[in-house]
Write an enzyme that holds these catalytic residues in place. Sequence first.
Site: not given
Length: 363
Positions: A78, A135
């Site tokens: 991330e 993500d």
Amino acid sequence: MLLDFMKLQKHVSGMGRRSFLSAMAVAGSLPVLSAAEADDAIGVNPQIAQQWAIFRSKYFRPDGRIVDTGNSGESHSEGQGYGMLFSAAAGDRTAFEAIWVWARTNLQHKDDALFSWRYLDGHNPPVADKNNATDGDLLIALGLAWAGKRWKRADFIQDAMDIYGDVLKLMTKTVGPYTVLLPGAVGFLTKDAVTLNLSYYVMPSLMQAFALTGDAQWTKVMGDGLKIIAKGRFGEWKLPPDWLSINLHTNAFSIAKGWPPRFSYDAIRVPLYLAWAHMLTPDLQADFARFWNHFGASALPGWVDLTNGARSPYNAPPGYLAVASCTGLASAGELPTLDHAPDYYSAALTMLAYIARNQGDGM
């Protein structure tokens, strides 16, 4: 050639209450950018460049590692993805390339294009858990797509497409009427339920995946993601939980067991990503605004319990205020600057808010 992502965003924004899938359908007829047009379209927003300089000074290491100062100095996919996005938006090629090389060298899998989610500095091995975080994969891919467009790097575009291809192949699953985006390869699917993290629907990245590939499966992922977000909300404020469960037998939605039943540090990104992608519908925006405005800018909670309404005993960091400012806080003024961020994550939220508010002007 790339489909013009900014024009695609404007099409979605302009559709108003018309269906998202109808908006996606027009994308196939959008013009492509020539190299000269791409150059003309890409500028650096001064505010984004200024805030990136602060972020870089605090969280970027010379070897390209982005450090999560709120979690004992660990790093993760991330953070590398955020660093790549921010440096590309700010036109900082040196930093971008360092961040990408570090992520590719230390986190990318050998048997697919996805990334291990966490790096623990000083541990042996530093990457003990090979599970990915979707993500992070999507953020890295979006950063590569932006950089490829800005610096005319076909290799970056191909790297982004490789990641998107493996996300689609490995991280999507049919659950009842929905095609869902799994949070990671391991640990989120049982015989009875699938667990989702709605903040992993990084809608601008999913839009970029569709713009790059034209694969209609991405419209299904996005359209179903919007349906799940709209339906998967709970409590007095009708907010999404950090973790959501869908029963595989009944398709019923519930707050996932095993995590606090909160709208908190994960779910705070849901309205931000929707606003950034121009997908924050009036109904959703009204509920988020009602929540923000109930507490006001000076007393936003760090979390709220969706089962009983209890709030955190402390106020939210400035990054939360930045998100609220973009998504309906009536008393919002200027976005906070990164000088006031207490740690990496608050700074990242604030930086994302600058990009979302400027609707991609930094790229």
